[in-house]
Design a protein around this motif. Sequence first.
Motif, mmCIF file in Angstrom:
data_model
loop_
_atom_site.group_PDB
_atom_site.id
_atom_site.type_symbol
_atom_site.label_atom_id
_atom_site.label_comp_id
_atom_site.label_asym_id
_atom_site.label_seq_id
_atom_site.Cartn_x
_atom_site.Cartn_y
_atom_site.Cartn_z
ATOM 1 N N ARG A 128 0.823 -1.218 0.000
ATOM 2 C CA ARG A 128 0.000 0.000 0.000
ATOM 3 C C ARG A 128 0.855 1.266 0.000
ATOM 4 O O ARG A 128 0.310 2.374 -0.055
ATOM 5 N N SER A 130 2.699 2.247 2.551
ATOM 6 C CA SER A 130 2.740 2.816 3.901
ATOM 7 C C SER A 130 4.104 2.689 4.546
ATOM 8 O O SER A 130 4.430 3.461 5.457
ATOM 9 N N GLU A 228 -7.666 -5.747 6.225
ATOM 10 C CA GLU A 228 -6.867 -6.067 5.047
ATOM 11 C C GLU A 228 -6.519 -7.553 4.913
ATOM 12 O O GLU A 228 -6.092 -7.981 3.842
#
Length: 382
Positions: A128, A130, A228
């Motif tokens: 993602r 992150s 997720e």
Amino acid sequence: MKRGGARRSGWFAGLICLAGLAGCGSEASPSGPDEPRGGPDPVPPPVDISSAWATSTAAAQGFDPDLLEAAFAGAHEAVPNLRALVVARNGRLVREAYFGGMHRDSAFDMRSVTKTVTALLVGIASDRGSLNPDQRMTDWLQHPSLRAEHDAIRVRDLLTMTSGIEWSDEAHFGPWARSGRPVGYVLDLPVIAAPGQRFMYNTGGSHLLTVIVDHAVDGSALEFAESELFGPLGISNRRWPVMQDSVIVGGAALALRSRDAAKIGQLLLQGGLSGSQQIVSAAWVEAQTSRVVTLGDLGAVLRDAGYGYQTWSDRAGGGDESYAFVMWGYGGQFVWVVPDRQLVVVTAAHWRGVRDYAFAQAGPVADLVVRSVMASARPIAR
């Protein structure tokens, strides 16, 4: 990024000694395992793991039914502390059995199998954008115990157990768990090797990974796991406690139904796919299950062992000299995956109070239970 990216047990004693004797230098992952005798099975389309397991018969999925039945019949006798044995092949649940009062809806503490799930959270967060596994650990941890010698430790080093931070589960796990300082206790320990150079099994370091995820994502690491990973996989019956820092335990204590532990194995077997949904990238799965560190013979459990991202592997672990990757928890908790046979085997065993017997118990679970199941999985013709 929640905080702006600012600076933010006994059973493994023998393994730690082995690591010290070997020097435990990490090595690059090889190009791939040797081709097994008989060749790999055909790869079926990825199943939708969010749904309940579809079931099938042993014969339909290429087992020798008599050998598989014999493996199940002898499993509890071989390991009296065995509590669950679940077998899936080609994305189908083929056989399961439960012992000692457990049943298919029992969520069982899988101990260090948790570490593989923690690595999946890191992978999803990395996919993602992150966090990046090549970032320094100190980019994410803010703590007064951080020292200059921590600056070179990357997230990737925590994943591969090569951070260089001194640790022995036998000596440190209990005091760490009781310390009330799950981050500070780990950081206070000396750094005794250059990062990336020496394998030291470190449950405290695994907890640092969930702390890093907790800092990197919106919400908590547990909420991230729910939205997720567990939610998309249809895993609702689970327990994942938090430590004194209110972060889920990165290295142990995740309780799953054995059927759901098999879903984690199936997700990795399918390269991170559930049906057509990419839960975690194929590139991450390949890295997680690869042989980053070479460890050699670990007795009856792994015969030609390696370690990737919080996940074991064995070049000879597939029962016919084929490659396997393994999630391995204290006392005989296993999720054993053989890609060349499209096979997932899950075991759960009673581990409380076994203490010095825990490592000895893991051997028979692997050798007498898991390998007996693998011996019944005949190659499937292309």
